[in-house]
Scaffold this active site. Sequence first.
Site, PDB file in Angstrom:
ATOM      1  N   LEU A 151       1.064   4.966   0.310  1.00 53.73           N
ATOM      2  CA  LEU A 151       0.448   6.251   0.640  1.00 53.73           C
ATOM      3  C   LEU A 151       1.529   7.270   0.992  1.00 53.73           C
ATOM      4  O   LEU A 151       1.561   8.375   0.459  1.00 53.73           O
ATOM      5  CB  LEU A 151      -0.505   6.049   1.839  1.00 53.73           C
ATOM      6  CG  LEU A 151      -1.152   7.291   2.428  1.00 53.73           C
ATOM      7  CD1 LEU A 151      -2.121   7.915   1.423  1.00 53.73           C
ATOM      8  CD2 LEU A 151      -1.917   6.942   3.715  1.00 53.73           C
ATOM      9  N   THR A 152       2.448   6.872   1.887  1.00 54.53           N
ATOM     10  CA  THR A 152       3.412   7.825   2.452  1.00 54.53           C
ATOM     11  C   THR A 152       4.409   8.319   1.393  1.00 54.53           C
ATOM     12  O   THR A 152       4.892   7.552   0.569  1.00 54.53           O
ATOM     13  CB  THR A 152       4.172   7.163   3.614  1.00 54.53           C
ATOM     14  OG1 THR A 152       3.218   6.642   4.528  1.00 54.53           O
ATOM     15  CG2 THR A 152       5.074   8.142   4.329  1.00 54.53           C
ATOM     16  N   GLU A 176       1.037   3.307  10.362  1.00 53.23           N
ATOM     17  CA  GLU A 176      -0.421   3.480  10.166  1.00 53.23           C
ATOM     18  C   GLU A 176      -0.956   4.656  10.992  1.00 53.23           C
ATOM     19  O   GLU A 176      -2.042   4.606  11.569  1.00 53.23           O
ATOM     20  CB  GLU A 176      -1.154   2.166  10.432  1.00 53.23           C
ATOM     21  CG  GLU A 176      -0.567   1.080   9.531  1.00 53.23           C
ATOM     22  CD  GLU A 176      -1.436  -0.122   9.281  1.00 53.23           C
ATOM     23  OE1 GLU A 176      -2.658  -0.032   9.419  1.00 53.23           O
ATOM     24  OE2 GLU A 176      -0.855  -1.167   8.916  1.00 53.23           O
ATOM     25  N   PHE A 205       0.869  -1.183   0.000  1.00 56.08           N
ATOM     26  CA  PHE A 205       0.000   0.000   0.000  1.00 56.08           C
ATOM     27  C   PHE A 205       0.902   1.228   0.000  1.00 56.08           C
ATOM     28  O   PHE A 205       1.706   1.396   0.928  1.00 56.08           O
ATOM     29  CB  PHE A 205      -0.826  -0.131   1.274  1.00 56.08           C
ATOM     30  CG  PHE A 205      -1.681   0.983   1.742  1.00 56.08           C
ATOM     31  CD1 PHE A 205      -3.017   1.025   1.366  1.00 56.08           C
ATOM     32  CD2 PHE A 205      -1.213   1.930   2.648  1.00 56.08           C
ATOM     33  CE1 PHE A 205      -3.864   2.000   1.884  1.00 56.08           C
ATOM     34  CE2 PHE A 205      -2.042   2.902   3.160  1.00 56.08           C
ATOM     35  CZ  PHE A 205      -3.380   2.932   2.779  1.00 56.08           C
TER      36      PHE A 205
END
Length: 418
Positions: free
Chosen positions: A135-136, A393, A133
């Site tokens: 995102l960052t 997270e 995943f």
Amino acid sequence: MSRITSIEEKMQIYLSEAHIELVKEVRAFAEEVIAPVAREADEASEFPWETVKAMAERGFLGVPVPSEFGGMGRDYLSYILVVEEIAKVDASHAITVSAHTTLGTTPILTFGTDEQRSRYVPWLASGKVLGGFGLTEPEAGSDSGGTRTRAERENGGYRLNGTKVFITHAGVGEIFTVTALTEPDRGTRGISSFIVCKPTVDLDQARALGFGHEDSLPFVEGVRAGKKEDKMGWRASDTRELFLEDAFVTAEERLGEEGEGFVNFMKTLDAGRIGIAALSLGLAEGACDAAFRYANEQEQFGRKLWEFQSTQFQIADIATDIQAGKHLTYNAAWLKDQGAPFTKEAAMAKLFCSELAMRATESAVRIMSGDGYTADYPVERMMRDAKVCEIGEGTNEIQRLVIGRQLVNEMSALTAPA
Ligand SMILES: Cc1cc2nc3c(=O)[nH]c(=O)nc-3n(C[C@H](O)[C@H](O)[C@H](O)COP(=O)(O)OP(=O)(O)OC[C@H]3O[C@@H](n4cnc5c(N)ncnc54)[C@H](O)[C@@H]3O)c2cc1C
């Protein structure tokens, strides 16, 4: 192995017989298969391909995924219990399960089209390939809406450019969902998400094991992993940059509608936080058990360490917090399983349990003192592994912001004129 923290029979309010059976199965596997390799994988900072394959073969990489997609078809609480149980012996293996499941698989399962689900989820649920995943970014950590990665429309698809950082499985994984701006002037409403595939960096290893690579995936040129991060903890988990360099994806690989990427990723993180809470709980329990066993065996001043009240007090405090953490975590998972809102409860569980993991591992090192400080015992590794639970997270400052916002909303709803 006897454990003072094996109290699932006292958690019947949440757990069925099937849950308890699953816990026993995972516990036996973790102690027999993972525990013997955990220290070496940590020291070498090496992804443990063989034991991850063994976890995949038992279905642990697809616990909450419906059986029609090749998963175990269990509820979310079952998945949480699997993460907790594995983390009792090794957090790196536990984050592999957690990041692969909630971050890698569920966005496609939840927000994907029928075609996307049937194309990708069976590979992920079976654990045949690993997911991640993205995102960052360098300037979009806590400010995850600050995404700079661009997705420009081109020939019926999108051209992606940007850098994602700290991406779990960026090297070993093959299927990723990433966020990118389709309309930069619309703020978070201009963020969309996309499925991108790239081959694993350990292709030879994957081919030799028959696990970790799938030739038929639509690999995208211009998607590549950076160098592996040399981390304090979770050292056997793979964390890297993920570069998107003029990577062309077709419109069929957009996940959800344009502009839905940010909201969908935030929903994914809500669920992911329960996984980090479970991982933290497992760490606290593993450390508490190790310290308890040690205090029962070692003597000073002619008495077992356990007989000193100061030792008992430390273990009593941690065991009490573990009970509290279990209620927070299982309740958040139960709410999710009921289809009820759980954002606040997930953030509370993650906040409390990650701080508990730090306190518990520190207490364990204190009780075991010189021995605890060495790699002969697992608690020094557990202490290093616990720190990142306060970061990943969403940092714990961000959890407090989430909880605070939810409380304000709840209060406003209560005080709003009818
Ligand atoms: C091992 C590891 C694995 C990871 N895996 C993934 C992954 O798979 N996918 C992914 O997308 N990301 C991943 N991350 C990234 C992780 O989610 C971020 O590191 C985290 O969100 C924090 O962002 P940052 O590191 O940029 O810190 P920053 O956001 O720069 O924060 C620095 C400090 O400022 C504080 N701060 C920032 N904003 C505020 C505010 N508004 N109020 C109060 N305090 C604030 C923070 O709490 C923190 O203490 C991973 C990180 C690690 C370390």
